[in-house]
Design an enzyme around this catalytic site. Sequence first.
Site, PDB file in Angstrom:
ATOM      1  N   HIS A  23       7.950  -4.556   5.017  1.00  0.00           N
ATOM      2  CA  HIS A  23       7.017  -3.559   5.157  1.00  0.00           C
ATOM      3  C   HIS A  23       5.714  -3.903   5.721  1.00  0.00           C
ATOM      4  CE1 HIS A  23       9.750  -1.041   2.862  1.00  0.00           C
ATOM      5  NE2 HIS A  23       9.170  -1.547   1.737  1.00  0.00           N
ATOM      6  N   GLU A  34       0.447  -1.804  -6.040  1.00  0.00           N
ATOM      7  CA  GLU A  34       1.133  -0.866  -6.911  1.00  0.00           C
ATOM      8  C   GLU A  34       0.640  -1.125  -8.238  1.00  0.00           C
ATOM      9  OE1 GLU A  34       5.638  -0.483  -6.207  1.00  0.00           O
ATOM     10  OE2 GLU A  34       5.338  -2.273  -5.240  1.00  0.00           O
TER      11      GLU A  34
END
Length: 489
Positions: free
Chosen positions: A234, A210
């Site tokens: 995740h 990110e």
Amino acid sequence: MSFNLVLFGGTGDLAWRKIMPALFQAFRHGSLPAGGRIIGVARDHHSDDEYRALIKSRFDNVDLAKRPSEEEFSRFAALLSYLRMDLSSPADYAALAGTLTQRPADVVVMYVATAPSLFTTVCEQIAAAGLNGSTTRVVLEKPLGHDLASNQAINATVRSVLTEQQIFRIDHYLGKPSVQNLFALRFGNALFEPLWRREMIANIQITIAEDLGVEKRGAFYDSTGALRDMVQNHALQLLCAVGMEPPINSGADAIRDEKLKVLRSLKVWTPQTLSQHVIRGQYAAGSIDGVPVPGYRAENGVNPESTTETFVALRTEIANWRWAGVPFYIRTGKRLAGRDAHIEVNFRPAAHAIYPSPLSSSRTANRLVINLQPRDGLELHLLAQGADQRNGRGMPTLAPVQLDLDFDKRFGSERVGAYERLLLDVIAGRLNLFVRSDEQEEAWRWVEPIMDAWNNDTIGPRAYAAGSWGPSAASAMIARDGYCWSEEC
């Protein structure tokens, strides 16, 4: 199938950023079942019309393509209503029960988009109000606990008032079309499965990067960190999707049984592997797209002396017959050089090379890249001979080429977003893309030695400049095996 969807935390960040836009897209696509009702629940005082106006204003902050027209929102708003609740008050749950009784539905979905500390309270109060019948489905967001013991305590409480078939532990990465296509790629085609093993694959890399910082979640993130926020859920779910054996059928338990086997097969951590194969970092001041950004410790809500990690890179192996000896690398972080999530499967070189390789020794010629975000699709990298070019010894030279499948271009408007798919699955009672309690507990069990090691480490995370790809130690870790991260090769 009529439904009542009760959204606890109905005025919160997750509600307007993810859940409401997903419900609207399902409504726009005509896939949201008729006869539905969406009841927002929070502590604030709002009338139904005020709540609808609030949600309408929040739609201005979502992607342009996902914003409703005035006419569309007017029709969608007819589904919305609001109920003020104190989530610790039994009387307020009785009022909720009365609201639901006024307009019964085939299915009641309780979406608990609240602070994790309220999960058990909400579930216990739902049961005390008699709202835990067989047609009730409860959605729980991550993080479910902060370690193995707290996760087990939450699961025990929730299972005491609900059956496992009623509990939908959501991981939105499993709803991404590209992840679903990973299952289709492996188990719906004969092409790759014979190659999906240690004899043909050199290494597998999972990257979830990110470029954003912690934004408005500084206080929450400082008590969580990248390991709990991304790796435990995740990243490990993606690893399971890549590494699992073919299930006996497409049923929820068949798929989850195989994922559980992967988690139980992950190599156990030792003091040596914890020191060599786990890298944690924390972003310092830097720049993103030429714009200066502060370091993590200068973010709002973050302890100026914080040792919370914003980056994790690690190496592990699946200790079974299929994958023995194949390294799996996981990397995730904030304020990195770009927003990029992908899985890269690097195949072994040709057993007997008759052509000189145009690539460095650390880059494999054959790679399958499953792009998750911002692109969504598959890339297959190969070597080919284009023009009749030869090297100094008269031998043909090869060049890298790739086959590129962009799912958005191929399927266009047929695409369904992750939260939209998962919400429709909850209403329909499909558990395939949700996490079972034993999976979740096994994931916590595996990451807990890392957390324990960090708690006893006085050095803290390695600093890395915002806008970079993380600490250099992450590159050194993978280089010791003779490989490199995709952007470095």
